[in-house]
Every structure is written in structure tokens, then in C-alpha cells.
Scaffold this motif. Structure first.
Motif, mmCIF file in Angstrom:
data_model
loop_
_atom_site.group_PDB
_atom_site.id
_atom_site.type_symbol
_atom_site.label_atom_id
_atom_site.label_comp_id
_atom_site.label_asym_id
_atom_site.label_seq_id
_atom_site.Cartn_x
_atom_site.Cartn_y
_atom_site.Cartn_z
ATOM 1 N N ASN A 21 7.711 -3.161 9.344
ATOM 2 C CA ASN A 21 6.775 -4.320 9.152
ATOM 3 C C ASN A 21 5.661 -4.233 7.954
ATOM 4 O O ASN A 21 5.534 -5.011 7.270
ATOM 5 C CB ASN A 21 5.893 -4.482 10.527
ATOM 6 C CG ASN A 21 6.486 -5.067 11.935
ATOM 7 O OD1 ASN A 21 7.646 -5.748 11.302
ATOM 8 N ND2 ASN A 21 6.522 -4.424 12.982
ATOM 9 N N THR A 22 5.356 -3.013 7.898
ATOM 10 C CA THR A 22 4.279 -2.821 6.507
ATOM 11 C C THR A 22 5.035 -2.844 5.316
ATOM 12 O O THR A 22 4.493 -3.455 4.398
ATOM 13 C CB THR A 22 4.013 -0.937 6.675
ATOM 14 O OG1 THR A 22 3.501 -1.000 7.842
ATOM 15 C CG2 THR A 22 2.758 -0.921 5.732
ATOM 16 N N ALA A 23 6.351 -2.646 5.431
ATOM 17 C CA ALA A 23 7.064 -2.684 3.837
ATOM 18 C C ALA A 23 7.637 -3.928 3.648
ATOM 19 O O ALA A 23 8.135 -4.204 3.003
ATOM 20 C CB ALA A 23 8.281 -1.646 3.801
ATOM 21 N N GLY A 24 7.505 -4.790 4.811
ATOM 22 C CA GLY A 24 8.118 -6.080 4.998
ATOM 23 C C GLY A 24 9.665 -6.362 4.812
ATOM 24 O O GLY A 24 10.111 -7.099 4.158
ATOM 25 N N LEU A 25 10.284 -5.280 5.803
ATOM 26 C CA LEU A 25 11.697 -5.052 5.364
ATOM 27 C C LEU A 25 12.562 -5.670 6.572
ATOM 28 O O LEU A 25 13.584 -5.749 6.467
ATOM 29 C CB LEU A 25 11.932 -3.553 5.425
ATOM 30 C CG LEU A 25 11.488 -2.927 4.057
ATOM 31 C CD1 LEU A 25 11.906 -1.444 4.304
ATOM 32 C CD2 LEU A 25 12.423 -3.490 2.866
ATOM 33 N N ALA A 26 11.788 -6.460 7.616
ATOM 34 C CA ALA A 26 12.425 -6.901 8.634
ATOM 35 C C ALA A 26 13.813 -7.942 8.260
ATOM 36 O O ALA A 26 14.649 -7.728 8.856
ATOM 37 C CB ALA A 26 11.517 -7.555 9.725
ATOM 38 N N LYS A 27 13.000 -9.165 7.495
ATOM 39 C CA LYS A 27 14.054 -9.803 7.065
ATOM 40 C C LYS A 27 15.431 -9.215 6.468
ATOM 41 O O LYS A 27 16.536 -9.854 6.408
ATOM 42 C CB LYS A 27 13.397 -10.883 6.072
ATOM 43 C CG LYS A 27 13.432 -12.429 7.100
ATOM 44 C CD LYS A 27 13.031 -13.330 6.211
ATOM 45 C CE LYS A 27 12.520 -14.618 7.080
ATOM 46 N NZ LYS A 27 11.578 -15.693 6.200
#
Lengths: 228, 225
Positions: A210-216
Motif C-alpha cells: 500500500n505504501t509503495a502503491g504496488l497493489a494494482k
């Protein structure tokens, strides 16, 4: 026995296999934490072929690929053997380790990232494979028998990884009722001190993603892979 | 050591690996040919997980996955060792054996099966990058195993032969003799070793299989709207 380094990433579900093996055998090592988004010269030098972690460096000689590393560790430090002596039992452990890496993990990954119309089938496939693992551990303390073995180290981080993937994707795979033996083994395994010291926790994986914005990226790229 | 059976087909380089290992160690075995397309009962019995060949059955106990079988053979019949004694050298052989299959063989298949286009170009480039790594491993050596045929020779063994058929079927040039002279030379010598030649899948069979598969795969992509 010479200088040992492990190039790894603390949230990697594969690197922990190596730390567990070394700790179980009482081998001292230096841990080099790698930032996989910004790979270091040392990693590129030690694993120019795949540029991945983990890499074990023993007396300045690098060994890559976790299953190869585990076998190297077992052959170099003979105490607390990970693989059985009997060739047939050994081949069984190796077979299942490959099954986990080449079949189970990709299948679970695909199930969590499947497009809606493919979801049911993908989940069914993954659960079929999880059922096989459940049967394998049925009635046993460890996959290795009375003590932790090769296959326990290979499977070890998967229950946490599955929890993480389930939370990320909203797909339920690891049903404790459907897979009671696997659930029981998983619950006990994660409480062993040596294991607990180096296991990626689902909440840490979720936080990082979530912090690194990697979900997608994770769900998206896996869905792309699944389309092949 | 009594009863050894090999459940296999004659057109698979994975099966050839096992025959080579058994022959090099002078192990008598019964070759049981199966039809993998019709999933023979033997296959379902001895390899229920993957339903694939090869499967070695020793004293009634089955072992599947070719590299796992090679290790079993090595540990059970100790003459003519295939793996070095040193753990580091062993790990190198295992690493490259896996690499050869994953990156060179399957990479080549990706390159061969795609129709002309950017994807094909990328796949060719990637496969050749992988072949370059293998080239470095064989440079200046008679065999990957040194003076004798070893584990890695058997693992890589059928790959150039398969690649040649894939190249013809897929309209690609991968294992270029000029770019990979050591690998090319090793491949030519290896295939002439009598024990190896005996069990290598016939090129015609491979070519037929690749031609059929590639036509089918390419027809699917054309059919898509």
C-alpha cells in the motif's frame, strides 16, 4: 567454514527459506538487504543471470535459486540435515518442492488475480493443489517427519503469503475447514522461534504494497501473465 | 538392483535425459512407451499430479520430473558419477540445468511459436541472451561435466537438437554457429556419442510436432477479433 553472506529482501517469501536453513544449522552469516526497485551492484555481480534474490555467497562464491541454495547448504553444513538420506525420500521432497514453486504458487497467484469470469475456475484449480498439500501433511508433525525438513522450509512462508494475497485481492483460498491438516501445520510452524524471526507477516506485506502503491501492479501484472 | 522401468515417449528430450543416465551407468531397464495424449492408465497411476513423462519406477516406487529423476539415479547407482563431489560445483550444475530448460528451451519455444512481429523479435533476443550464458559455460571444455559427460550435459543435451527443429518450424534462427561456436561444437560432438545418439528423439518427429503445434497456435491468434 568460511564467510557466509545472504543477499535478500526481508519481505521476500523465498529469501526466508535460506535464513531458516542457515539458522537451523547454526551457521553465522551477514545479511545484505536488497532494495529490489533499485538493484545494487553486488546483486548484479553475484546473480548476473537472473538479477534476483536470494543469493548465498560463501567464501565469495555466489549460489542463486533458492532450491539450489538449500541443497548447497545441506551438503556443506551436515548438522541437522534438511533432506532425508534415502534417495527415494529425497526425490519425493524435491518433487514436492518443485510442485510448490512451479505449480502451486503460480496457480494461487493466478486465482487471486483472475478476471471475474475466470475466477471460479482459477480458485478451484488453486484449491485442488492446496488440497494435495493438505493430504501430504495429514497425520504428520512436519513435512519432514518428526523434524523440520526441506519441504517445510519451501512451504513455510506460504500461509502468510496466502493471507496477504487474499487481503489484497478479496479472494478466499486458504479455508481452514477445507484444509485442516495444512492449517494445523501452518499454525504451529509459524510459532517456532527460528521461523518466527524471519517470516514475512501478512500485515507487513500489505503495508509495504500500500505504501509503495504496488497493489494494482501486483494484481494487474499477474492477471496479464494469467492471460498467456 | 532389480526392477527398473521407465515410462516415457520416444520424442521427448526429457525422457532422453533419463535413458542417457541409465545407459551411462549400465542400468538395465524396461522402456514402457505411453500415449500422453490419451493419458494412459499407467501415467495416471504413477504420475497423478502432473500426468507427464518421464517417470522412473524403481522397486514399484515412482519418481517424476526429469531433473529429480536424474538426481535419484545418481544417488542410487554410484558408478560413473554425473555430478561433481564438490558442493559448489554441484550447485552450479543444478543452477545451469534449470536455467537451460527454463530460459533456453522454453525461451526458444516462445520465439518459434509467435508470428512475425515485435513479440517474436523480443523473444529471439531474450533466448539468444540466455544462450550466450550457456556458451560461456562450455567455452574451452570438452563437456559441461569436464572430461566426462555430466549432469549438465544430459540436461542441456537434447536442447540444441530440439532448437534446430523449432527453428525450422518457427522460421527463426537461434543457435547461430557463428555467435555460439562453443555451444554449437559441443552439440555436434555430443549427439555423435553412441549412447546419446541411440536415444535422441528423431528430428522428423520433433519437426512434425512443432509444425502442427505452431500452425495451431498461430491460427488461434489470427482467429481472434
Amino acid at each position: 567454514m568460511g564467510e557466509v553472506k545472504v543477499i535478500g529482501a526481508s519481505l521476500s517469501i523465498i529469501c526466508c527459506r535460506i535464513e531458516w536453513a542457515l539458522k537451523l544449522k547454526g551457521v553465522q552469516y551477514e545479511y545484505i538487504q536488497e532494495d529490489l526497485r533499485n538493484k545494487s551492484p553486488i546483486l548484479l555481480q553475484c546473480n548476473p543471470v537472473h538479477k534476483k534474490v536470494p543469493v548465498l555467497v560463501h567464501n565469495e562464491k555466489p549460489v542463486a535459486e533458492s532450491l539450489v541454495i538449500l541443497e548447497y547448504i545441506d551438503e556443506t553444513w551436515k548438522e541437522n540435515p534438511l533432506l532425508p538420506k534415502d534417495p527415494f525420500e529425497k526425490s519425493t521432497a524435491r518433487f514436492w518442492a518443485r510442485f510448490v514453486d512451479e505449480k502451486f504458487i503460480p496457480s494461487a497467484w493466478a486465482a487471486c488475480c483472475a478476471q471475474e469470469h475466470e475466477q471460479e475456475k482459477a480458485v478451484e484449480s488453486a484449491q485442488e493443489l492446496l488440497g494435495i498439500l493438505d493430504k501430504l501433511i495429514e497425520g504428520k508433525k512436519f513435512f519432514g517427519g518428526e523434524t523440520i525438513g526441506f519441504l517445510d522450509l519451501v512451504v513455510g512462508s506460504l500461509p502468510n503469503w496466502l493471507k496477504f494475497m487474499e487481503e489484497l485481492s478479496g479472494i478466499k483460498l486458504f479455508d481452514a475447514e477445507k484444509f485442516p491438516s495444512f492449517h494445523e501445520w501452518a499454525t504451529k510452524f509459524v510459532e517456532i522461534p527460528i521461523i518466527q524471526e524471519h517470516i514475512p507477516m501478512p500485515e507487513d506485506l500489505i503495508n509495504y504494497v500500500n505504501t509503495a502503491g504496488l497493489a494494482k501492479t501486483i494484481l494487474g501484472s499477474a492477471a496479464m501473465a494469467n492471460k498467456k | 538392483m532389480a526392477e527398473v522401468k521407465l515410462i516415457a515417449t520416444t520424442d521427448s528430450l526429457f525422457c532422453a535425459r533419463i535413458e542417457w543416465a541409465l545407459k551411462l551407468k549400465g542400468v538395465e531397464y524396461e522402456f514402457i512407451e505411453v500415449d500422453i495424449r490419451n493419458k494412459s492408465p499407467l501415467l495416471l497411476k504413477y504420475n497423478p499430479v502432473h500426468k507427464k513423462v518421464p517417470v522412473l519406477v524403481h522397486h514399484g516406487k515412482p519418481i517424476a520430473e526429469s531433473l529429480v529423476i536424474l538426481e535419484y539415479i545418481e544417488e542410487t547407482w554410484k558408478n560413473n558419477p554425473l555430478l561433481p563431489e564438490d558442493p559448489y560445483e554441484r550447485s552450479m550444475a543444478r543452477f545451469w540445468a534449470q536455467f537451460a530448460g527454463d530460459k533456453c528451451l522454453w525461451g526458444a519455444w516462445e520465439a518459434a511459436k509467435l508470428a512475425e512481429g515485435e513479440g517474436k523479435v523480443k523473444a529471439i533476443e531474450s533466448t539468444q541472451e540466455s544462450l550466450a550464458f550457456l556458451e560461456k559455460q562450455i567455452e574451452g571444455k570438452k563437456y559441461f561435466g569436464g572430461e566426462q559427460i555430466g549432469f549438465l550435459d544430459l540436461a542441456v543435451g537434447g536442447i540444441p537438437h530440439s532448437l534446430s527443429a523449432m527453428e525450422e518450424a518457427g522460421g527463426v534462427k537461434l543457435l547461430d554457429a557463428e555467435r555460439f561456436p562453443s555451444l554449437h561444437k559441443w552439440a555436434q560432438n555430443f549427439i555423435e556419442v553412441p549412447v546419446i545418439k541411440e536415444c535422441i528423439p528423431p528430428r522428423e518427429q520433433l519437426l512434425n510436432y512443432f509444425n502442427t503445434s505452431i500452425s495451431y497456435i498461430r491460427s488461434l491468434s489470427v482467429a481472434k477479433p
